[in-house]
Write a protein that holds these residues in place. Structure first.
Motif, PDB file in Angstrom:
ATOM      1  N   UNK A 109       0.824  -1.219   0.000  1.00 42.30           N
ATOM      2  CA  UNK A 109       0.000   0.000   0.000  1.00 42.30           C
ATOM      3  C   UNK A 109       0.857   1.267   0.000  1.00 42.30           C
ATOM      4  N   UNK A 110       0.464   2.209  -0.864  1.00 37.80           N
ATOM      5  CA  UNK A 110       1.152   3.506  -0.926  1.00 37.80           C
ATOM      6  C   UNK A 110       0.095   4.601  -0.758  1.00 37.80           C
ATOM      7  N   UNK A 111       0.537   5.816  -0.410  1.00 38.42           N
ATOM      8  CA  UNK A 111      -0.439   6.924  -0.398  1.00 38.42           C
ATOM      9  C   UNK A 111       0.019   8.031  -1.347  1.00 38.42           C
ATOM     10  N   UNK A 112      -0.965   8.801  -1.809  1.00 33.96           N
ATOM     11  CA  UNK A 112      -0.719   9.821  -2.835  1.00 33.96           C
ATOM     12  C   UNK A 112      -0.428  11.190  -2.225  1.00 33.96           C
ATOM     13  N   UNK A 113      -0.235  11.262  -0.914  1.00 34.75           N
ATOM     14  CA  UNK A 113       0.002  12.545  -0.249  1.00 34.75           C
ATOM     15  C   UNK A 113      -1.269  13.038   0.411  1.00 34.75           C
ATOM     16  N   UNK A 114      -1.106  13.899   1.438  1.00 36.91           N
ATOM     17  CA  UNK A 114      -2.269  14.387   2.170  1.00 36.91           C
ATOM     18  C   UNK A 114      -3.252  15.049   1.201  1.00 36.91           C
ATOM     19  N   UNK A 115      -4.504  14.898   1.469  1.00 34.58           N
ATOM     20  CA  UNK A 115      -5.604  15.370   0.605  1.00 34.58           C
ATOM     21  C   UNK A 115      -5.636  14.618  -0.718  1.00 34.58           C
ATOM     22  N   UNK A 116      -4.980  13.442  -0.752  1.00 37.83           N
ATOM     23  CA  UNK A 116      -4.808  12.713  -2.012  1.00 37.83           C
ATOM     24  C   UNK A 116      -6.073  12.158  -2.629  1.00 37.83           C
ATOM     25  N   UNK A 117      -7.192  12.181  -1.912  1.00 36.21           N
ATOM     26  CA  UNK A 117      -8.374  11.585  -2.544  1.00 36.21           C
ATOM     27  C   UNK A 117      -8.902  12.436  -3.710  1.00 36.21           C
ATOM     28  N   UNK A 118      -8.589  13.737  -3.718  1.00 35.62           N
ATOM     29  CA  UNK A 118      -8.908  14.549  -4.911  1.00 35.62           C
ATOM     30  C   UNK A 118      -8.182  13.954  -6.120  1.00 35.62           C
ATOM     31  N   UNK A 119      -6.908  13.631  -5.898  1.00 34.19           N
ATOM     32  CA  UNK A 119      -6.059  13.091  -6.960  1.00 34.19           C
ATOM     33  C   UNK A 119      -6.602  11.719  -7.388  1.00 34.19           C
TER      34      UNK A 119
END
Ligand code: ADP
Ligand code: ASP
Ligand code: MG
Length: 476
Positions: free
Chosen positions: A211-221
């Motif tokens: 699992x990776x994350x796209x950065x804070x507030x990443x769900x917009x992305x």
């Protein structure tokens, strides 16, 4: 009401405040039902319950520093109570609620094990931070999907990875790989007809399935990636504000919604701190020319902001002003730097190697002085990298965390003379001192550094100067 085609393929993202608790999740499910019954195909991207990502990160750090299993147990209870309550408030159908609670139990147990592991190891890697923080979204997706099913609609939930978002392994800042676009389309495309698909925002998986994350507030992305992959008709980002506004309404309550804005302008705004959008949100949408709407979950009839490719030239040269806090200014100076070819290249390389992102940069014409802005959290690594790179030269490196950046954005600024004069004239009249200036070559953005305690006043002054409270209408 919005005038729309009767049937559209829409990717909708709901932010942390929009899914803040069970009652709000119920409201979101009802909104989804309404758009579904109008005949639309819908993919929903969900954030974590408001505040949960922060709590997960805090507890991961606590586990690594304090190593107390009892704190993990306390946190487990806190999370369980919060999400159980959300299920109770969001889902009426008892059999659906039971299924969802079972999934939550399993996931919370996994999380507990991971946190206890961190307690024993006393170590927190970027990879484990991403793993732990992914649970915020992974606990909400089953609740939202359950709330939709409880209203009599068919729905399936996916993690970002299951949906096909395959990313680089840059934990905390992962980027989708090209194969994502095909994979998402293959996995989700055929299900759109029959289901409301609920996908966790913020997270993906690398090629090894980690699992990776796209950065804070990443769900917009995430929403934009899914929208581009599915060639959606529109991407809707539902938030707790009335769209993209002329400035942060928390700073200037008279701020107005910008009805339409170009991709380029929205990108400048999101890069420069208007934390209303994750900085990379626009890129995938732009590649497929998909319009992005920013809408208010709590006022769905309000049209919000439409982000589109054409540069919508409103009468206003300036569209919005934004403030970036939590940044620091680093200054490097020394006579030896003048004319020394390659200093800037060395500086960029050293900072890039240390993973430091430069927000803005300015070089004095004497060339003996270079200033740049980085995130406050990057100051330590930046100073270390610079001292190591320039250890043989006699140069002075200083840093100042007591600053903010203000960015003034608008496509109409390009080629319009006198905008800078107005900006700096107005600030001068308000006795606000400018520490550093930079203008992007796109000319869509002029940004400058002020003392932190003058940031709000600078934003207010410019919002007034360009009469943005008129809602981008009357003033030239
Ligand atoms: P989400 O619910 O998707 O997480 P955010 O909370 O990230 O949404 O974004 C909305 C917040 O962004 C608002 O609370 C608002 O204070 C802030 N904000 C900053 N600049 C702007 C702007 N120009 N327009 C609208 N909101 C802004
Ligand atoms: N939950 C994540 C965060 O708080 C991602 C998001 O909300 O978009 O940053
Ligand atoms: Mg956000």
């Amino acid at each position: 009401m919005l005038k729309r085609d009767p049937i559209m393929k829409i990717v909708m993202k709901f932010g942390g405040t929009s899914v803040g608790d069970g009652k709000k999740i119920r409201h979101v499910a009802q909104l989804l039902k309404r758009y579904r019954e109008e005949g639309n195909q819908i993919v929903v991207v969900t954030s974590a319950l408001g505040g949960v990502t922060d709590r997960l990160l805090e507890n991961a750090r606590l586990a690594s520093t304090k190593g107390k299993v009892s704190l993990v147990k306390e946190f487990k209870t806190e999370l369980t109570n919060k999400h159980y309550k959300a299920v109770k408030d969001a889902i009426d159908d008892p059999s659906v609620a039971k299924e969802v609670l079972h999934i939550l139990d399993l996931r919370i147990e996994e999380l507990e094990k991971a946190l206890i592991g961190i307690c024993y190891l006393g170590e927190l890697t970027n990879r484990s931070i991403d793993y732990i923080s992914s649970y915020g979204e992974r606990l909400v997706a089953p609740i939202l999907s359950g709330a939709v099913r409880s209203l009599g609609l068919s729905s399936i939930e996916y993690t970002g990875g299951e949906a096909g978002i395959v990313t680089t392994s840059d934990y905390g800042n992962a980027r989708p790989l090209e194969k994502t676009y095909e994979l998402v389309s293959k996995r989700l495309g055929c299900r759109l007809e029959s289901y409301i698909l609920v996908v966790t925002g913020f997270i993906g998986e690398n090629e090894d399935g980690i699992i990776t994350t796209l950065g804070r507030s990443g769900s917009d992305f995430s929403a934009s990636i899914l929208g581009a992959a599915l060639k959606a008709d529109e991407i809707w980002l539902w938030k707790e504000v009335n769209g993209i506004m002329t400035t942060d309404p928390r700073i200037v309550p008279e701020a107005k919604t910008i009805p339409q804005i170009s991709y380029a302008e929205a990108m400048e705004l999101s890069y420069f701190g208007a934390n209303v959008l994750h900085p990379r949100t626009i890129e995938p949408a732009m590649r497929e020319h998909i319009p992005v709407r920013v809408k208010n979950t709590f006022d769905p009839e309000f049209p919000g902001t439409l982000i589109v490719s054409e540069k919508f030239q409103c009468e206003h040269v300036v569209k919005a002003v934004s403030l970036i806090k939590n940044v620091a200014l680093i200054n490097i100076s020394g006579a030896e730097m003048a004319g020394a070819i390659g200093t800037v290249a060395r500086l960029f390389t050293a900072l890039a190697k240390a993973g430091v992102n430069i927000v803005m940069i300015s070089q004095g014409s004497s060339e003996s002085n270079l200033s740049f802005v980085v995130s406050e959290s990057d100051v330590g690594p930046a100073l270390k990298a610079l001292h190591a790179e320039f250890d043989r030269e006699i140069i002075k490196i200083t840093s100042d965390k007591n600053i903010s950046v203000v960015a003034v954005v608008g496509a109409g600024m390009a080629g319009t003379p006198g905008v800078a004069k107005r900006i700096f004239g107005a600030l001068g009249n308000s006795m606000i001192n400018i520490i550093m200036i930079s203008q992007g070559s796109s000319q869509y953005n002029i940004s400058f550094v002020v003392r932190e305690d003058e940031g709000f006043a600078a934003v207010k002054t410019l919002h007034d100067e360009f009469k943005l409270y008129n809602g981008n209408r009357t003033e030239k």
